[in-house]
Design a protein around this motif. Sequence first.
Motif, mmCIF file in Angstrom:
data_model
loop_
_atom_site.group_PDB
_atom_site.id
_atom_site.type_symbol
_atom_site.label_atom_id
_atom_site.label_comp_id
_atom_site.label_asym_id
_atom_site.label_seq_id
_atom_site.Cartn_x
_atom_site.Cartn_y
_atom_site.Cartn_z
ATOM 1 N N ASP A 1 10.814 1.175 5.965
ATOM 2 C CA ASP A 1 11.446 -0.048 6.447
ATOM 3 C C ASP A 1 11.703 0.065 7.943
ATOM 4 O O ASP A 1 11.827 1.167 8.478
ATOM 5 N N ILE A 2 11.728 -1.085 8.575
ATOM 6 C CA ILE A 2 11.976 -1.156 10.015
ATOM 7 C C ILE A 2 12.930 -2.325 10.244
ATOM 8 O O ILE A 2 12.671 -3.435 9.772
ATOM 9 N N CYS A 3 14.005 -2.090 10.961
ATOM 10 C CA CYS A 3 14.914 -3.197 11.238
ATOM 11 C C CYS A 3 14.250 -4.172 12.216
ATOM 12 O O CYS A 3 13.353 -3.810 12.972
ATOM 13 N N SER A 4 14.685 -5.402 12.174
ATOM 14 C CA SER A 4 14.094 -6.459 12.998
ATOM 15 C C SER A 4 14.148 -6.112 14.486
ATOM 16 O O SER A 4 13.203 -6.357 15.225
ATOM 17 N N TYR A 5 15.243 -5.519 14.923
ATOM 18 C CA TYR A 5 15.389 -5.169 16.337
ATOM 19 C C TYR A 5 14.259 -4.233 16.779
ATOM 20 O O TYR A 5 13.586 -4.483 17.786
ATOM 21 N N ASN B 1 11.432 -3.679 15.297
ATOM 22 C CA ASN B 1 10.132 -4.298 15.107
ATOM 23 C C ASN B 1 9.817 -5.275 16.237
ATOM 24 O O ASN B 1 8.689 -5.349 16.709
ATOM 25 N N THR B 2 10.813 -6.009 16.668
ATOM 26 C CA THR B 2 10.618 -6.983 17.737
ATOM 27 C C THR B 2 10.534 -6.298 19.099
ATOM 28 O O THR B 2 9.624 -6.551 19.878
ATOM 29 N N LEU C 1 7.163 -1.685 16.238
ATOM 30 C CA LEU C 1 6.925 -0.479 15.453
ATOM 31 C C LEU C 1 5.946 -0.700 14.314
ATOM 32 O O LEU C 1 5.122 0.175 14.021
ATOM 33 N N ALA C 2 6.014 -1.850 13.659
ATOM 34 C CA ALA C 2 5.074 -2.102 12.558
ATOM 35 C C ALA C 2 3.640 -2.058 13.065
ATOM 36 O O ALA C 2 2.762 -1.463 12.429
ATOM 37 N N ARG D 1 0.861 0.665 11.975
ATOM 38 C CA ARG D 1 -0.401 0.174 11.400
ATOM 39 C C ARG D 1 -1.593 0.688 12.204
ATOM 40 O O ARG D 1 -2.610 1.079 11.640
ATOM 41 N N ALA D 2 -1.492 0.725 13.523
ATOM 42 C CA ALA D 2 -2.596 1.205 14.361
ATOM 43 C C ALA D 2 -2.914 2.668 14.059
ATOM 44 O O ALA D 2 -4.081 3.050 13.930
ATOM 45 N N VAL D 3 -1.865 3.495 13.924
ATOM 46 C CA VAL D 3 -2.096 4.911 13.620
ATOM 47 C C VAL D 3 -2.699 5.044 12.221
ATOM 48 O O VAL D 3 -3.642 5.817 12.012
ATOM 49 N N LEU D 4 -2.197 4.290 11.263
ATOM 50 C CA LEU D 4 -2.723 4.361 9.899
ATOM 51 C C LEU D 4 -4.191 3.947 9.867
ATOM 52 O O LEU D 4 -5.019 4.623 9.253
ATOM 53 N N ASP D 5 -4.515 2.830 10.508
ATOM 54 C CA ASP D 5 -5.897 2.339 10.520
ATOM 55 C C ASP D 5 -6.846 3.337 11.176
ATOM 56 O O ASP D 5 -7.991 3.483 10.764
#
Length: 189
Positions: free
Chosen positions: A140-144, A146-147, A151-152, A156-160
């Motif tokens: 989970d990532i808090c909105s702060y 993430n915005t 972070l999401a 995702r870039a590292v995972l991909d």
Amino acid sequence: MSELYVTVETTIPDDRIDLFARLYEEAFGPLRTKAIARQVLHPEEFHAEMVDPRVHKHVARLGSGEPIGVTTLTRHLETVPWISPDYFAARYPEHAARAAIYYAGFTLVAPSAQQGAAFHAMIESVVQIMVAQRATVGWDICSYNNTRYSLADSIRAVLDEQANVEVAVEDSQIYYAARFTGDGATEGG
């Protein structure tokens, strides 16, 4: 920056926990006033995570051995009080049968090293386990965060880059506040 490496540790020795607690506070402390849901573990909760062998600590270290980042990862979902293990078991029954459902509790990098490779190296370390076990992992990532830090997108870039993986938003929670500005009297009431 000197050479960087990641160790996977089941427990952090008591005499080193204060060092990790300082890193944690530097990275997560500001979230006390940035996110409505509590993002910062209490000291006793942090200590319990550091010594719980069910929670693996992926520790980014400088060549000197100095820790500059930590990602926690567990397949013992009951160690994460803010999630529902039943949710994951119901959605991923085949993974549950193999004990291949994980949760990443937190990832932090010392503010002085946030532009370096530590974040990437710790996520790579986690991905290696996920790929080897064909596992499912939640986080989970808090909105702060993430915005402000995207972070999401970074995760995702590292995972991909590291694996053939499907990432989906599983759930969200929106917090509201009502600020009353009058005496409450209404006409005709």
